[in-house]
Scaffold this active site. Structure first.
Site, mmCIF file in Angstrom:
data_model
loop_
_atom_site.group_PDB
_atom_site.id
_atom_site.type_symbol
_atom_site.label_atom_id
_atom_site.label_comp_id
_atom_site.label_asym_id
_atom_site.label_seq_id
_atom_site.Cartn_x
_atom_site.Cartn_y
_atom_site.Cartn_z
ATOM 1 N N ASP A 286 0.454 -1.460 -0.269
ATOM 2 C CA ASP A 286 -0.487 -0.160 -0.093
ATOM 3 C C ASP A 286 0.311 1.000 -0.110
ATOM 4 O OD1 ASP A 286 -2.881 0.814 1.188
ATOM 5 O OD2 ASP A 286 -1.433 1.907 1.404
ATOM 6 N N TYR B 182 2.312 9.585 -0.423
ATOM 7 C CA TYR B 182 3.591 9.419 0.530
ATOM 8 C C TYR B 182 5.034 9.805 0.329
ATOM 9 C CZ TYR B 182 0.024 6.112 2.925
ATOM 10 O OH TYR B 182 -1.041 5.292 3.231
ATOM 11 N N LYS C 221 -3.084 5.741 -3.976
ATOM 12 C CA LYS C 221 -4.048 6.843 -4.060
ATOM 13 C C LYS C 221 -3.787 8.061 -4.731
ATOM 14 C CE LYS C 221 -3.642 4.713 0.754
ATOM 15 N NZ LYS C 221 -2.208 4.610 0.680
ATOM 16 N N HIS D 98 -7.858 9.248 -2.198
ATOM 17 C CA HIS D 98 -7.033 9.271 -0.719
ATOM 18 C C HIS D 98 -8.009 10.668 0.420
ATOM 19 C CE1 HIS D 98 -2.758 9.204 1.239
ATOM 20 N NE2 HIS D 98 -3.728 8.942 1.910
#
Length: 287
Positions: A46, A51, A76, A109
């Site tokens: 994930d 990120y 996302k 997200h």
């Protein structure tokens, strides 16, 4: 060991446990952690645009030697890219960053702004084979009811904060009615020591010869929740996966449900969340 899977409402099978990469730096650490996770037996990784480590996730997947169709990759869409055109470009950019032909699961997200426009772009990308499954994240009952009735297709998952202290009872009833699966971020309470030392949990750990984290993850798995604990420590990466050789009894599951406090650390319904998130994460800073 073959990781158990959970059937989604679009027919795909998602591995029941995955490896989370939030806050793992893009300095080689993500690459190594994902390689370690895949070597340990994880088949579900994930990540997210916000990120800032999609490139290392993709490289670790490609370098693993494991056939691509045996690894489930989630990413996302960040809220800077909501709306149809922006989302369409962002999906292509994620595929480029990951250097993969498709993404197994792609999520809204943070659900603020032109969510319906972004969802249409995701539906079209799914139709084009760029995305296999699509879903949402951080949708509370209130936000779900605001946006999902506008969608032409039902999300496959809603990824939200979930652990024994916050069991999302109201949301799970809504999701169950539409056969939407819940995915847990922070399934171990982000290392909440009170949770880890709950007498009920430590007693079960002693009974089954497991650690507290394994008891929590097994409880969540038996509740039908997809979990992806995060760690950069190889021993913990392995132990988090070692939860399928025992079963909690129905009475023990019922007991663990009583730990629910009904609220988490993050409230997506709180005023100013969108502005706070946009200020914290600029996914176009290096464009």
């Amino acid at each position: 060991m073959t990781t158990p899977t959970i059937q989604l409402n679009d027919g795909h099978q998602i591995p029941a446990i995955g490896f989370g990469t939030f806050q793992i730096p893009d300095d080689g650490t993500t690459y190594q952690a994902v390689k370690d996770a895949l070597a340990a037996g994880y088949r579900h990784i994930d990540t997210a645009v916000a990120y800032f480590n999609e490139d290392e996730v993709g490289r670790a997947v490609r370098d693993s030697g494991i056939p691509r169709d045996q690894i489930w990759v989630t990413s996302k869409l960040w809220l800077q890219d909501f709306g149809y055109e922006a989302a369409s470009c962002a999906i292509d950019k994620s595929l480029q960053q990951l250097d993969l032909d498709y993404i197994d699961l792609y999520l809204i997200h943070q659900p603020y702004g032109d969510v319906p426009g972004a969802w249409r772009a995701m539906e079209d990308a799914k139709q084009a084979g760029k995305l296999k499954s699509i879903g949402v994240s951080n949708m509370t009952p209130k936000i779900w009811n605001q946006f999902v009735p506008q969608f032409a297709t039902m999300p496959s998952v809603d990824q939200v904060e979930f652990n024994p202290y916050f069991q999302q009872t109201e949301l799970r009833a809504i999701l169950k009615a539409h056969d939407v699966k819940l995915e847990a971020w922070a399934p171990l309470g982000q290392g909440n020591q009170n949770l880890m030392h709950e007498p009920m949990i430590t007693q079960l750990a002693e009974k089954y010869g497991k650690n507290a984290g394994q008891i929590i993850l097994r409880f969540e798995n038996q509740e039908g929740v997809v979990v992806f604990p995060k760690s950069v420590h190889e021993s913990r990466i392995k132990s988090n996966l070692d939860i399928f050789d025992f079963d909690l009894t129905a009475d023990e599951v019922a007991q663990l449900r009583t730990l629910d406090k009904g609220q988490g650390r993050h409230d997506p319904d709180a005023p100013g969340v969108k502005e706070m998130l946009l200020g914290a994460f600029d996914v176009h800073a290096n464009d």
